[in-house]
Design a protein around this motif. Structure first.
Motif, PDB file in Angstrom:
ATOM      1  N   LEU A   1      41.981  42.159  52.634  1.00 42.92           N
ATOM      2  CA  LEU A   1      43.322  42.701  52.426  1.00 42.92           C
ATOM      3  C   LEU A   1      44.051  41.889  51.368  1.00 42.92           C
ATOM      4  CD1 LEU A   1      45.689  44.562  53.216  1.00 42.92           C
ATOM      5  CD2 LEU A   1      46.247  42.919  55.023  1.00 42.92           C
ATOM      6  N   ARG A   2      43.939  40.588  51.433  1.00 39.38           N
ATOM      7  CA  ARG A   2      44.574  39.719  50.439  1.00 39.38           C
ATOM      8  C   ARG A   2      44.026  39.992  49.042  1.00 39.38           C
ATOM      9  NH1 ARG A   2      44.964  33.786  53.528  1.00 39.38           N
ATOM     10  NH2 ARG A   2      46.908  34.252  54.652  1.00 39.38           N
ATOM     11  N   LYS A   3      42.720  40.076  48.929  1.00 35.81           N
ATOM     12  CA  LYS A   3      42.099  40.318  47.625  1.00 35.81           C
ATOM     13  C   LYS A   3      42.536  41.654  47.032  1.00 35.81           C
ATOM     14  CE  LYS A   3      37.866  37.586  48.335  1.00 35.81           C
ATOM     15  NZ  LYS A   3      36.389  37.662  48.493  1.00 35.81           N
ATOM     16  N   ALA A   4      42.727  42.630  47.897  1.00 34.42           N
ATOM     17  CA  ALA A   4      43.090  43.975  47.431  1.00 34.42           C
ATOM     18  C   ALA A   4      44.558  44.101  47.047  1.00 34.42           C
ATOM     19  CB  ALA A   4      42.753  45.001  48.512  1.00 34.42           C
ATOM     20  N   THR A   5      45.425  43.272  47.655  1.00 36.22           N
ATOM     21  CA  THR A   5      46.867  43.474  47.462  1.00 36.22           C
ATOM     22  C   THR A   5      47.563  42.423  46.603  1.00 36.22           C
ATOM     23  OG1 THR A   5      47.256  42.390  49.607  1.00 36.22           O
ATOM     24  CG2 THR A   5      47.123  44.800  49.597  1.00 36.22           C
ATOM     25  N   ILE A   6      47.010  41.229  46.486  1.00 34.55           N
ATOM     26  CA  ILE A   6      47.631  40.220  45.623  1.00 34.55           C
ATOM     27  C   ILE A   6      47.780  40.708  44.183  1.00 34.55           C
ATOM     28  CG2 ILE A   6      47.231  37.959  44.541  1.00 34.55           C
ATOM     29  CD1 ILE A   6      46.314  36.916  47.258  1.00 34.55           C
ATOM     30  N   PRO A   7      46.819  41.495  43.632  1.00 35.00           N
ATOM     31  CA  PRO A   7      46.993  41.995  42.261  1.00 35.00           C
ATOM     32  C   PRO A   7      48.250  42.829  42.044  1.00 35.00           C
ATOM     33  CG  PRO A   7      44.696  42.203  42.910  1.00 35.00           C
ATOM     34  CD  PRO A   7      45.460  41.801  44.150  1.00 35.00           C
ATOM     35  N   ILE A   8      48.857  43.336  43.107  1.00 38.50           N
ATOM     36  CA  ILE A   8      50.106  44.075  42.958  1.00 38.50           C
ATOM     37  C   ILE A   8      51.169  43.199  42.305  1.00 38.50           C
ATOM     38  CG2 ILE A   8      52.009  45.198  44.204  1.00 38.50           C
ATOM     39  CD1 ILE A   8      49.986  46.124  46.287  1.00 38.50           C
ATOM     40  N   PHE A   9      51.132  41.898  42.566  1.00 37.43           N
ATOM     41  CA  PHE A   9      52.115  40.995  41.964  1.00 37.43           C
ATOM     42  C   PHE A   9      51.994  40.982  40.447  1.00 37.43           C
ATOM     43  CE2 PHE A   9      51.875  38.515  46.145  1.00 37.43           C
ATOM     44  CZ  PHE A   9      52.992  39.160  46.641  1.00 37.43           C
ATOM     45  N   PHE A  10      50.767  40.963  39.951  1.00 39.71           N
ATOM     46  CA  PHE A  10      50.614  41.001  38.495  1.00 39.71           C
ATOM     47  C   PHE A  10      51.127  42.320  37.938  1.00 39.71           C
ATOM     48  CE2 PHE A  10      48.232  42.282  34.717  1.00 39.71           C
ATOM     49  CZ  PHE A  10      48.632  41.257  33.852  1.00 39.71           C
ATOM     50  N   ASP A  11      50.868  43.390  38.656  1.00 42.81           N
ATOM     51  CA  ASP A  11      51.352  44.698  38.207  1.00 42.81           C
ATOM     52  C   ASP A  11      52.871  44.710  38.134  1.00 42.81           C
ATOM     53  OD1 ASP A  11      50.460  47.363  37.428  1.00 42.81           O
ATOM     54  OD2 ASP A  11      51.578  48.053  39.178  1.00 42.81           O
ATOM     55  N   MET A  12      53.525  44.065  39.101  1.00 39.09           N
ATOM     56  CA  MET A  12      54.985  43.954  39.078  1.00 39.09           C
ATOM     57  C   MET A  12      55.445  43.129  37.875  1.00 39.09           C
ATOM     58  SD  MET A  12      55.983  43.310  43.083  1.00 39.09           S
ATOM     59  CE  MET A  12      56.174  44.684  44.226  1.00 39.09           C
ATOM     60  N   MET A  13      54.729  42.044  37.613  1.00 38.81           N
ATOM     61  CA  MET A  13      55.072  41.190  36.480  1.00 38.81           C
ATOM     62  C   MET A  13      55.027  41.965  35.166  1.00 38.81           C
ATOM     63  SD  MET A  13      52.897  37.786  37.560  1.00 38.81           S
ATOM     64  CE  MET A  13      53.098  36.996  35.942  1.00 38.81           C
ATOM     65  N   GLN A  14      53.918  42.658  34.937  1.00 37.31           N
ATOM     66  CA  GLN A  14      53.788  43.364  33.670  1.00 37.31           C
ATOM     67  C   GLN A  14      54.704  44.573  33.596  1.00 37.31           C
ATOM     68  OE1 GLN A  14      49.897  44.868  32.769  1.00 37.31           O
ATOM     69  NE2 GLN A  14      49.670  46.014  34.679  1.00 37.31           N
ATOM     70  N   CYS A  15      54.986  45.164  34.740  1.00 37.98           N
ATOM     71  CA  CYS A  15      55.907  46.296  34.756  1.00 37.98           C
ATOM     72  C   CYS A  15      57.308  45.852  34.330  1.00 37.98           C
ATOM     73  CB  CYS A  15      55.946  46.909  36.157  1.00 37.98           C
ATOM     74  SG  CYS A  15      57.052  48.314  36.323  1.00 37.98           S
ATOM     75  N   GLU A  16      57.791  44.758  34.917  1.00 39.98           N
ATOM     76  CA  GLU A  16      59.105  44.256  34.526  1.00 39.98           C
ATOM     77  C   GLU A  16      59.099  43.755  33.090  1.00 39.98           C
ATOM     78  OE1 GLU A  16      62.491  40.926  35.727  1.00 39.98           O
ATOM     79  OE2 GLU A  16      60.785  41.240  37.074  1.00 39.98           O
TER      80      GLU A  16
END
Length: 290
Positions: free
Chosen positions: A185-200
């Motif tokens: 679960l951690r491996k699958a969801t931590i990348p969301i943070f990078f997506d938030m970073m690049q989105c902002e």
């Protein structure tokens, strides 16, 4: 009927399950009703969402006050029925409320908060059960945290251009989800943070709001007992890999990741040392965190 069974909370849970099944039936008809106008569809869907949350919340409150083990290999569970409900909720959002003309921020926001609340509830934390009990649950139901966590991940990526509307407000709930001690679960969801970073970053040329929010929330979560060495390592490894592949975030992203990892190290040390009777050790750790 056995009085012990009635008093351990299962009768109340069966009532909740019955209510949820009724709402699922109504929702199924709503989802495939082709002659409904958009406004009526919206009204009925909001009603379904509100009732789902009300029933779920009442069930969770009972769990907190009951000595019964929620997940059982013999009795029907509220969690299974609710998982069906939240999945149908997600399906409806994708079909009816995702395109630019019909996007509904509040409905999506409610979905994420509802799904994270379900995933993080105490009754689904398998590490709190005995190894034998955990094995039985996994064999019969699988890990529901993975199921709903992967769904949350997919729903986030489905947002597309709408993602920026959820930053920084969704940073806290996503962080709470990633801190669940389940490796996949951690491996699958931590990348969301990078997506938030690049989105902002694409929107404002920085990710300052995301950075401020995750630092604030991380402090709170670790202080509350969540987070561990494995999480720190995965956070570091996964986000660094993503940042280093990005043309514009390679440098600033790496600086950010190192900052958060150092903070995490100190917070984890502080949490550990607070149980140390040595006052000098406690003082030294406090200074490092500050």
């Amino acid at each position: 009927m056995d009085d012990g069974w009635m008093h351990d909370g299962w009768m109340d849970r069966l009532i909740d399950i019955q209510k949820m099944v009724q709402f699922l039936s109504s929702f199924w008809r709503l989802n495939y009703r082709k002659d409904k106008k958009g406004t009526d569809l919206m009204s009925e869907f909001r009603y379904f969402k509100a009732q789902t949350w009300r029933i779920y919340s009442s069930g969770v409150r009972r769990d907190a006050s009951s000595k019964a083990t929620v997940m059982s290999s013999k009795q029907p569970t509220f969690e299974i029925v609710f998982l069906r409900a939240i999945n149908q909720y997600a399906d409806m959002l994708n079909k009816k409320f995702l395109d630019q003309a019909n996007f509904e921020l509040q409905l999506w926001n409610n979905y994420f908060h509802l799904a994270v609340a379900f995933l993080t509830q105490e009754s689904l934390q398998l590490e709190n059960f005995s190894s034998a009990k955990r094995a039985k649950i996994l064999n019969k139901y699988g890990d529901m945290r993975r199921q709903i966590g992967f769904e949350i991940r997919d729903m986030w990526y489905n947002l597309g251009q709408h993602k920026i509307k959820f930053i920084p407000e969704m940073v806290g709930p996503i962080l709470e989800m990633t801190l669940i001690p389940e490796t996949e679960l951690r491996k699958a969801t931590i990348p969301i943070f990078f997506d938030m970073m690049q989105c902002e970053f694409h929107s404002t040329r920085s990710f300052q709001r995301f950075e401020n929010e995750i630092i604030t929330k991380l402090d709170h979560e670790v202080e509350g007992g969540r987070g561990d060495e494995q999480y720190k390592v995965l956070f570091d490894k996964i986000l660094l890999e993503h940042c280093r592949k990005h043309k514009y975030l390679a440098k600033s992203g790496e600086t950010f990741v190192k900052l958060v990892v150092r903070l995490m190290e100190r917070l984890l040390d502080y949490r550990t040392i607070m149980h140390d009777e040595n006052k000098e050790n406690r003082m030294s750790c406090t200074v490092n965190v500050l």
